[in-house]
Design a protein around this motif. Sequence first.
Motif, PDB file in Angstrom:
ATOM      1  N   UNK A 189     -14.358 -73.979 -46.761  1.00 21.08           N
ATOM      2  CA  UNK A 189     -13.449 -73.000 -47.384  1.00 21.08           C
ATOM      3  C   UNK A 189     -14.159 -71.661 -47.575  1.00 21.08           C
ATOM      4  N   UNK A 190     -15.373 -71.699 -48.105  1.00 18.45           N
ATOM      5  CA  UNK A 190     -16.124 -70.461 -48.337  1.00 18.45           C
ATOM      6  C   UNK A 190     -16.428 -69.735 -47.024  1.00 18.45           C
ATOM      7  N   UNK A 191     -16.864 -70.475 -46.018  1.00 13.28           N
ATOM      8  CA  UNK A 191     -17.215 -69.856 -44.744  1.00 13.28           C
ATOM      9  C   UNK A 191     -15.975 -69.345 -44.011  1.00 13.28           C
ATOM     10  N   UNK A 192     -14.876 -70.109 -44.064  1.00 14.44           N
ATOM     11  CA  UNK A 192     -13.632 -69.661 -43.420  1.00 14.44           C
ATOM     12  C   UNK A 192     -13.077 -68.430 -44.120  1.00 14.44           C
ATOM     13  N   UNK A 193     -13.178 -68.406 -45.449  1.00 18.04           N
ATOM     14  CA  UNK A 193     -12.688 -67.253 -46.205  1.00 18.04           C
ATOM     15  C   UNK A 193     -13.455 -65.993 -45.834  1.00 18.04           C
ATOM     16  N   UNK A 194     -14.769 -66.116 -45.627  1.00 21.92           N
ATOM     17  CA  UNK A 194     -15.562 -64.957 -45.206  1.00 21.92           C
ATOM     18  C   UNK A 194     -15.104 -64.460 -43.840  1.00 21.92           C
ATOM     19  N   UNK A 195     -14.894 -65.375 -42.900  1.00 15.41           N
ATOM     20  CA  UNK A 195     -14.456 -64.985 -41.556  1.00 15.41           C
ATOM     21  C   UNK A 195     -13.086 -64.298 -41.602  1.00 15.41           C
ATOM     22  N   UNK A 196     -12.151 -64.874 -42.356  1.00 15.93           N
ATOM     23  CA  UNK A 196     -10.796 -64.336 -42.410  1.00 15.93           C
ATOM     24  C   UNK A 196     -10.755 -62.978 -43.102  1.00 15.93           C
ATOM     25  N   UNK A 197     -11.506 -62.847 -44.197  1.00 19.91           N
ATOM     26  CA  UNK A 197     -11.530 -61.579 -44.917  1.00 19.91           C
ATOM     27  C   UNK A 197     -12.207 -60.494 -44.078  1.00 19.91           C
ATOM     28  N   UNK A 198     -13.289 -60.865 -43.400  1.00 22.78           N
ATOM     29  CA  UNK A 198     -13.984 -59.924 -42.512  1.00 22.78           C
ATOM     30  C   UNK A 198     -13.047 -59.469 -41.390  1.00 22.78           C
TER      31      UNK A 198
ATOM     32  N   UNK B  60     -11.249 -56.268 -38.356  1.00 21.77           N
ATOM     33  CA  UNK B  60     -10.746 -56.714 -37.063  1.00 21.77           C
ATOM     34  C   UNK B  60     -11.507 -57.923 -36.552  1.00 21.77           C
ATOM     35  N   UNK B  61     -10.826 -58.734 -35.748  1.00 18.37           N
ATOM     36  CA  UNK B  61     -11.423 -59.964 -35.229  1.00 18.37           C
ATOM     37  C   UNK B  61     -12.638 -59.699 -34.339  1.00 18.37           C
ATOM     38  N   UNK B  62     -12.584 -58.734 -33.407  1.00 15.55           N
ATOM     39  CA  UNK B  62     -13.765 -58.515 -32.550  1.00 15.55           C
ATOM     40  C   UNK B  62     -15.036 -58.170 -33.327  1.00 15.55           C
ATOM     41  N   UNK B  63     -14.933 -57.314 -34.327  1.00 24.39           N
ATOM     42  CA  UNK B  63     -16.122 -56.948 -35.112  1.00 24.39           C
ATOM     43  C   UNK B  63     -16.605 -58.123 -35.951  1.00 24.39           C
TER      44      UNK B  63
END
Length: 200
Positions: free
Chosen positions: A146-155, A160-163
């Motif tokens: 959850x913590x790692x996915x939240x970081x990816x989604x918020x980033x 943007x997804x590419x960055x």
Amino acid sequence: MRRLLHGLTHLNRGLERCLHWLLLALLFGFIALIVYQIVSRNLPLMPRLYWTEEFSRFAFQWMIMLGTAIGVLHADHFVLEAFPRGSRASLVTRWIRDLSCLAVGLIFVIHGKDFALSGLRREATASGLSMIYVYSAFSVSGLLIILFSAQRLLHALLDGVPRMEASLDTPDAVEEALEAHAGHGDELDPSLSSTDGRTP
């Protein structure tokens, strides 16, 4: 939102560092227990410790669950590229991928709690260890996912997804080699062609 991402990134970086050391300890413990089992079967002088088989299995289970969480952070899990990179369909599927990982983490936490508590009523056969220490691997892994996915989604939401992928994903060695090759062009070695344009 930016401050939240910064705090989450700092927290996850510390968790990842701890997980690397914990996984190394589990790996060395797993190898040591397996080696002891092999040696004790062939040397009658060494005592047969039946709990080593259980502990090696438990260490392996924890390694899988914790390694899965780190794999979510860096997108190291199995990925099938169904659409050309950069297309709208590819972008949508990458959002779905990270949202699905978040959903799996939530399932692990919600249902893993009851599973872990059921371990209070069970003990390992040889060692007598309460199985809550083994069954709680799902809940711990779910929380990390959850913590790692939240970081990816918020980033991805902020930059943007590419960055986000450039910042977090493990580099693809094959893709990097192809890009490097494309950058040099398709230059032919002069020694491979003759003066009349035909290969020897």
